[in-house]
Structures are given as structure tokens and as C-alpha cells.
Design a protein around this motif. Structure first.
Motif, PDB file in Angstrom:
ATOM      1  N   ALA A  66       3.330   3.274  -4.108  1.00  0.00           N
ATOM      2  CA  ALA A  66       2.184   2.665  -3.439  1.00  0.00           C
ATOM      3  C   ALA A  66       1.326   3.717  -2.750  1.00  0.00           C
ATOM      4  O   ALA A  66       0.088   3.658  -2.784  1.00  0.00           O
ATOM      5  N   LEU A  67       1.975   4.700  -2.106  1.00  0.00           N
ATOM      6  CA  LEU A  67       1.228   5.766  -1.447  1.00  0.00           C
ATOM      7  C   LEU A  67       0.422   6.559  -2.464  1.00  0.00           C
ATOM      8  O   LEU A  67      -0.758   6.889  -2.234  1.00  0.00           O
ATOM      9  N   LEU A  68       1.032   6.858  -3.609  1.00  0.00           N
ATOM     10  CA  LEU A  68       0.311   7.592  -4.649  1.00  0.00           C
ATOM     11  C   LEU A  68      -0.862   6.780  -5.175  1.00  0.00           C
ATOM     12  O   LEU A  68      -1.951   7.321  -5.425  1.00  0.00           O
ATOM     13  N   ALA A  69      -0.658   5.454  -5.339  1.00  0.00           N
ATOM     14  CA  ALA A  69      -1.741   4.597  -5.829  1.00  0.00           C
ATOM     15  C   ALA A  69      -2.889   4.547  -4.830  1.00  0.00           C
ATOM     16  O   ALA A  69      -4.071   4.581  -5.215  1.00  0.00           O
ATOM     17  N   VAL A  70      -2.579   4.473  -3.524  1.00  0.00           N
ATOM     18  CA  VAL A  70      -3.628   4.429  -2.502  1.00  0.00           C
ATOM     19  C   VAL A  70      -4.424   5.726  -2.502  1.00  0.00           C
ATOM     20  O   VAL A  70      -5.668   5.723  -2.416  1.00  0.00           O
ATOM     21  N   TYR A 104     -15.496   0.114  -0.827  1.00  0.00           N
ATOM     22  CA  TYR A 104     -14.550  -0.889  -0.335  1.00  0.00           C
ATOM     23  C   TYR A 104     -14.008  -1.756  -1.481  1.00  0.00           C
ATOM     24  O   TYR A 104     -12.882  -2.244  -1.413  1.00  0.00           O
ATOM     25  N   ALA A 105     -14.797  -1.926  -2.527  1.00  0.00           N
ATOM     26  CA  ALA A 105     -14.316  -2.710  -3.665  1.00  0.00           C
ATOM     27  C   ALA A 105     -13.123  -2.028  -4.326  1.00  0.00           C
ATOM     28  O   ALA A 105     -12.140  -2.681  -4.713  1.00  0.00           O
ATOM     29  N   VAL A 106     -13.181  -0.692  -4.442  1.00  0.00           N
ATOM     30  CA  VAL A 106     -12.065   0.041  -5.030  1.00  0.00           C
ATOM     31  C   VAL A 106     -10.864   0.017  -4.101  1.00  0.00           C
ATOM     32  O   VAL A 106      -9.719  -0.160  -4.536  1.00  0.00           O
ATOM     33  N   LEU A 107     -11.088   0.187  -2.812  1.00  0.00           N
ATOM     34  CA  LEU A 107      -9.976   0.200  -1.862  1.00  0.00           C
ATOM     35  C   LEU A 107      -9.261  -1.153  -1.811  1.00  0.00           C
ATOM     36  O   LEU A 107      -8.069  -1.215  -1.509  1.00  0.00           O
ATOM     37  N   LEU A 108      -9.983  -2.227  -2.095  1.00  0.00           N
ATOM     38  CA  LEU A 108      -9.348  -3.547  -2.069  1.00  0.00           C
ATOM     39  C   LEU A 108      -8.258  -3.672  -3.136  1.00  0.00           C
ATOM     40  O   LEU A 108      -7.362  -4.515  -3.007  1.00  0.00           O
ATOM     41  N   LEU A 109      -8.335  -2.850  -4.175  1.00  0.00           N
ATOM     42  CA  LEU A 109      -7.308  -2.905  -5.210  1.00  0.00           C
ATOM     43  C   LEU A 109      -5.969  -2.393  -4.716  1.00  0.00           C
ATOM     44  O   LEU A 109      -4.936  -2.666  -5.329  1.00  0.00           O
ATOM     45  N   ALA A 110      -5.972  -1.629  -3.614  1.00  0.00           N
ATOM     46  CA  ALA A 110      -4.717  -1.075  -3.110  1.00  0.00           C
ATOM     47  C   ALA A 110      -3.748  -2.174  -2.681  1.00  0.00           C
ATOM     48  O   ALA A 110      -2.526  -2.025  -2.829  1.00  0.00           O
ATOM     49  N   GLY A 111      -4.280  -3.282  -2.170  1.00  0.00           N
ATOM     50  CA  GLY A 111      -3.404  -4.376  -1.739  1.00  0.00           C
ATOM     51  C   GLY A 111      -2.624  -5.006  -2.881  1.00  0.00           C
ATOM     52  O   GLY A 111      -1.387  -5.045  -2.837  1.00  0.00           O
ATOM     53  N   PRO A 112      -3.306  -5.512  -3.942  1.00  0.00           N
ATOM     54  CA  PRO A 112      -2.560  -6.089  -5.067  1.00  0.00           C
ATOM     55  C   PRO A 112      -1.617  -5.099  -5.740  1.00  0.00           C
ATOM     56  O   PRO A 112      -0.512  -5.460  -6.144  1.00  0.00           O
ATOM     57  N   VAL A 113      -2.041  -3.825  -5.867  1.00  0.00           N
ATOM     58  CA  VAL A 113      -1.172  -2.837  -6.501  1.00  0.00           C
ATOM     59  C   VAL A 113       0.095  -2.621  -5.682  1.00  0.00           C
ATOM     60  O   VAL A 113       1.212  -2.590  -6.213  1.00  0.00           O
ATOM     61  N   SER A 114      -0.056  -2.494  -4.371  1.00  0.00           N
ATOM     62  CA  SER A 114       1.113  -2.305  -3.502  1.00  0.00           C
ATOM     63  C   SER A 114       2.023  -3.516  -3.537  1.00  0.00           C
ATOM     64  O   SER A 114       3.263  -3.381  -3.544  1.00  0.00           O
ATOM     65  N   LEU A 115       1.451  -4.721  -3.577  1.00  0.00           N
ATOM     66  CA  LEU A 115       2.268  -5.937  -3.652  1.00  0.00           C
ATOM     67  C   LEU A 115       3.044  -5.989  -4.957  1.00  0.00           C
ATOM     68  O   LEU A 115       4.236  -6.356  -4.962  1.00  0.00           O
ATOM     69  N   PHE A 116       2.402  -5.633  -6.053  1.00  0.00           N
ATOM     70  CA  PHE A 116       3.087  -5.636  -7.341  1.00  0.00           C
ATOM     71  C   PHE A 116       4.245  -4.632  -7.346  1.00  0.00           C
ATOM     72  O   PHE A 116       5.337  -4.929  -7.847  1.00  0.00           O
ATOM     73  N   LEU A 117       4.031  -3.448  -6.792  1.00  0.00           N
ATOM     74  CA  LEU A 117       5.087  -2.448  -6.733  1.00  0.00           C
ATOM     75  C   LEU A 117       6.233  -2.911  -5.842  1.00  0.00           C
ATOM     76  O   LEU A 117       7.405  -2.654  -6.127  1.00  0.00           O
ATOM     77  N   PHE A 118       5.901  -3.618  -4.752  1.00  0.00           N
ATOM     78  CA  PHE A 118       6.935  -4.142  -3.856  1.00  0.00           C
ATOM     79  C   PHE A 118       7.792  -5.189  -4.562  1.00  0.00           C
ATOM     80  O   PHE A 118       9.026  -5.181  -4.460  1.00  0.00           O
TER      81      PHE A 118
END
Length: 508
Positions: free
Chosen positions: A377-381, A400-414
Motif C-alpha cells: 500500500a505504501l508503494l502504491a501511494v 486529487y482524482a489520482v490520489l483518491l485511487l489510493a483508498g480503493p487500492v489500499s483496501l484491496f491489498l488489505f
């Protein structure tokens, strides 16, 4: 003192035989079909749409293909002796191949639609040498193909050959199917096999036949310019346009579901799995709408079982059982579908035939380190942040549109980390992985070949390691792995796996 048993002499007097003569027609039609596009290209380019020249070229192609195919057929012969099959082939360079029955691991039968109409079958012989099929007889009568398969299997089991009629009767009448799917079950399986294969086929046809399409056919601006009421579209409100985009996305989703259902019906139609005990005990699988495949997978060649599902599929109690085997199927794959859409009870009934057990509900699985998800998740952010910086300044909406993708990606990895678990129980290793594509591997310890413990640059600071388990017939590209566990625990687990493997040597 007992007298030594005399070994019966090898019967080499069997005559060499040709394939069925209808194979000339089938092979010719196949080759002509692959060259139809070339004839069309010549018609619109070199021949300047002259129908006479095109017909002459097509006739010459038919004569050439039929002549060459007939010559190849005349030079292809095979002989079945008591202990081996011999194949002679080649026009200029002659090839004489001998395949001993002892080396043959799998014999599969395949019937494409023309073969089924003519009651012919293709026999594929696989010896496990790593090169796929080692011998193929493309056009035998169905009875001859089944007789050859049963002869090889009975020889390997040390029994005299029995008639194919009795084999068929034992498989279909005396014992019910281990697993079978009706059309309703195939439809359910198709709903979970979302695919855009239909769009891919249409795209491939459009690319190969683009000379038949008008110029700038794929330019969307030309389509908008061609609309008679373009002013109406320009006058639509923002929300109406959004609704149009959502409608287009919904249409793509529908196409994906329809493609998945059609693809599943073509592949799994008439799916039936039986237990056969004639010759070597094994699983006999038959399936296919246009191409009927009939293969027998020896039970002792099964190395591991894989149960696949997903969050939606598991919610409704459907799973996909596969066997990883030493023998490949007609396409060369070693992951054989045994129950594409089954309940856990049906899967347990099939597993019971090969001494592989599912983990019980009370078996405590071990969770791997949480570093598996937060490091990714850190690498993805960081990666998304770098992409966002290239999109504009801090006041740009794209940032901000690109940064919003960090949430779904981190959730999927979790969620994927939560599903990555393992346990060693009763002589078997169970490994879970994946969240959207959930995968449970059931591996008997006697089938383990190698166990490696590796550390990456990210693992050293946290004292973590990855266990890589090698099994016969497994993939060297995507082996069975247990990621992000403590180094001491990984070393201890490695010792347990290898010690139990030594006490339970692999068979097969």
C-alpha cells in the motif's frame, strides 16, 4: 525352487495402418479455411476485384491443398504392438517414432464438431517430457480410438485388454457420475466467468478485414459528424450525457456476462466426471459442445487439489475444483477442471476418491505478517503520488482524482492480506491466497519436491521471508508460495515439510 516366469514375446507383427481416409477432407478444409482471408486480400488488391482471377486462384489453392494433404496422409502410418506404438511420418525427411506404453502418462480423446458428425476422434499421447503432446493420431474411428486408449491403460495396469464396450458400461451404467452439470448449472458457472472474448473476436476480425471497411471507420469524430441531429446531442445537459456514459458501461457489462455464458456453454456443455477402475484407477472427464474432449487422468498422477471461488460466488456456495496433475490435457494445461461449479459437499465427494481432504471448519489457519499489505500500500501511494504530481499543481483537480485511487487500492491489498493464510494439518499443507480470486491449495506432503526460503531487500529489515514450494507438474512461473512470515517460522516450517516429505515418499 519355483521356475522363473517366462516373459511373453513382444508382438511386432501387427500391420502398419493409415489414418481414416476422411482425414484428407478434414485436413484440407481446415487448411483452406485458414487461407480464405489471403484469397480475399488478393481479390481486392492484386486481382483488382476480378472474379475470374479470384476463382482460378481459389481452385488452384483447393487442388494444391488436397494434393499435399493426400500425400502427407499416404506417408503417415502407425503400428500398435503389445508394448509400444510406432509412428512413421514425413515427406522428404522421414521420422520413425516409437512410444513405449510404459512412458505414456495420459491418453486423451478429442472430437471437434466435424469429427463428431463423422464419428471420428483424435488421440493425443502425452509422456510428460515437457513438450506437450508427444504423439497424435488425428483421425481414427471412435471405436478404434477407445480401443487404443484402453489397450494402453490396461497394459500399464498389468491386465489384459478388455473390450471398449465393457469399459463404457462400467463407467456409465454400474456407477453414477461423481459429478455432472446440467444446463442450469452451466448457466450459473457462466455468470461467474465474466469475459470480453466476444469483443476481442470482433476486434480481431475488424483488424484483419479493415480493407473492407471505409476510411476512418474507427475515428469517433466521423460518427458524430455523420449524425443528422448532432445539434440535439450538443444541447443535452451534463447529467443526460453522464447517463449516456453509464448506459454504455452497462452495455459493456451485459456483453461481458453474455460472453462468459456463451464461452462456458461451449467449453463445459455435457460436463461429466466419472471414476474408472479398468486399467489404472482414474478420473474420466467428458465435456464440450463443438469440441468433445474425453480424457482419463490417473489418480496416482494427481499432485494437488485447488479450490477456487470469489466473494460473490462463495456467498452463494459455489466453488471450482481443479486437480494439478503430472499429465497435461489436450491444450497442454496441467490444471484439470474436475468440478467447475460445485458445492463443498460435491467437492468433498470427489476429493474422497484421491485421498485429499478439505480442511475442516475448526482448523486454525495462520495469518501472515501485516507487512504484506502495508508495504504494498505504501508503494502504491508513493507511485500514485508521483503520477498525481505530473498531472498538475496542488490546485489541479487531476491531482486529487489520482490520489483518491489510493483508498480503493489500499483496501484491496488489505483484503488480499486477510485471505493469505496457511496451516499444516494431518499430512497436508493448506494455503489460501487472493481476495477477488480466492484460491485454496490442498497439497499432500508426499507430493512436495522442494522447499525454498527466500528474502528480498524489503524482507531483511523486518526479518521476514517467503516460502516457495515446488511440486511435480507445478508452474515454475507461479509456484505455491507463503509470503511475509517470520524467518524463524519459515525455517521451522521448511524443516517440518521436508521431514514429513521424507517419511511419506511421493508415488507416481
Amino acid at each position: 525352487m519355483s521356475e522363473p516366469t517366462e516373459t511373453p514375446p513382444v508382438q511386432d507383427s501387427a500391420p502398419f495402418r493409415h489414418l481414416h481416409p476422411l482425414s484428407i477432407i478434414l485436413k484440407s478444409l481446415s487448411m483452406i479455411g485458414r487461407n480464405i482471408v489471403a484469397i480475399a486480400v488478393l481479390h481486392f488488391s492484386l486481382f483488382d476485384q476480378n472474379i475470374a482471377y479470384t476463382m482460378l486462384a481459389a481452385a488452384a489453392l483447393v487442388v494444391l491443398v488436397a494434393g499435399v494433404t493426400a500425400l502427407i496422409w499416404s506417408r503417415f502410418t502407425y503400428q500398435v504392438t503389445d508394448r509400444e506404438i510406432r509412428i512413421k511420418s514425413g515427406l522428404l525427411n522421414r521420422n520413425n517414432r516409437s512410444i513405449p506404453f510404459d512412458r505414456i502418462q495420459d491418453v486423451s480423446l478429442e472430437q471437434k464438431l466435424p469429427h463428431r458428425l463423422l464419428r471420428l476422434a483424435t488421440v493425443a499421447l502425452e509422456t510428460g517430457s515437457g513438450g506437450g503432446e508427444d504423439g497424435q493420431l488425428e483421425a481414427l474411428t471412435r471405436s478404434d480410438a477407445e480401443e487404443l486408449r484402453d489397450t494402453i491403460r490396461d497394459y500399464k495396469a498389468g491386465r489384459n485388454a478388455v473390450s471398449p464396450d465393457s469399459i463404457e458400461q462400467v463407467a456409465t451404467e454400474e456407477a453414477p457420475a461423481l459429478f455432472a452439470m446440467d444446463n442450469r448449472r452451466i448457466f450459473i458457472a457462466g455468470l461467474f466467468n465474466f469475459s470480453f472474448v466476444l469483443l476481442a473476436i470482433l476486434g480481431a476480425l475488424a483488424q484483419n478485414l479493415d480493407f473492407l471497411l471505409p476510411d476512418d471507420f474507427f475515428d469517433p469524430r466521423n460518427w458524430f459528424d455523420a449524425l443528422p441531429d448532432q445539434q440535439i446531442i450538443d444541447g443535452l445537459s451534463f447529467w443526460v450525457r453522464v447517463a449516456g456514459v453509464l448506459g454504455a458501461i452497462f452495455s459493456l457489462v451485459i456483453i461481458g456476462f453474455v460472453s462468459g455464458i456463451i464461452r462456458t456453454f461451449i467449453r463445459e456443455y455435457g460436463f461429466r466426471l466419472d471414476r474408472v477402475d479398468s486399467g489404472q484407477p482414474g478420473f474420466r472427464r467428458r465435456r464440450g459442445l463443438f469440441t468433445l474432449t474425453d480424457m482419463v487422468m490417473p489418480i496416482h498422477r494427481v499432485q494437488a487439489a485447488i479450490i477456487q471461488t470469489g466473494p460473490v460466488r462463495q456467498r452463494y456456495g459455489w466453488y471450482h475444483l481443479k486437480f494439478k496433475s503430472l499429465a497435461g490435457d489436450a491444450s497442454g494445461e496441467t490444471d484439470h477442471s474436475a468440478a467447475p461449479c460445485a458445492t463443498r459437499a460435491e467437492i468433498n465427494a470427489v476429493l474422497g476418491q484421491c485421498a485429499i481432504r478439505s480442511p475442516g471448519e475448526t482448523v486454525p489457519f495462520h495469518q501472515v505478517s501485516s507487512a504484506l499489505w502495508w508495504r504494498r500500500a505504501l508503494l502504491a501511494v508513493l507511485l500514485l503520488g508521483a503520477i498525481a504530481m505530473t498531472s498538475g499543481t496542488l490546485f489541479h483537480s487531476g491531482f486529487y482524482a489520482v490520489l483518491l485511487l489510493a483508498g480503493p487500492v489500499s483496501l484491496f491489498l488489505f483484503l488480499s492480506w486477510q485471505q493469505h493464510q496457511y496451516v499444516l494439518s494431518d499430512g497436508q499443507l493448506f494455503v489460501r491466497s487472493g481476495w477477488w480470486r480466492r484460491r485454496l491449495t490442498l497439497l499432500p506432503l508426499s507430493k512436495i519436491q522442494t522447499v525454498d526460503v527466500s528474502q528480498t531487500a524489503w524482507d531483511h529489515p523486518l526479518d521476514l521471508a517467503t516460502i516457495i514450494i515446488g511440486i511435480a507438474g507445478g508452474s515454475a512461473v507461479a509456484p505455491l508460495t507463503i509470503r511475509a512470515i517470520g524467518l524463524d517460522r519459515a525455517s521451522d516450517l521448511r524443516r517440518q515439510l521436508l521431514s514429513r516429505t521424507a517419511s511419506h515418499p511421493a508415488i507416481g
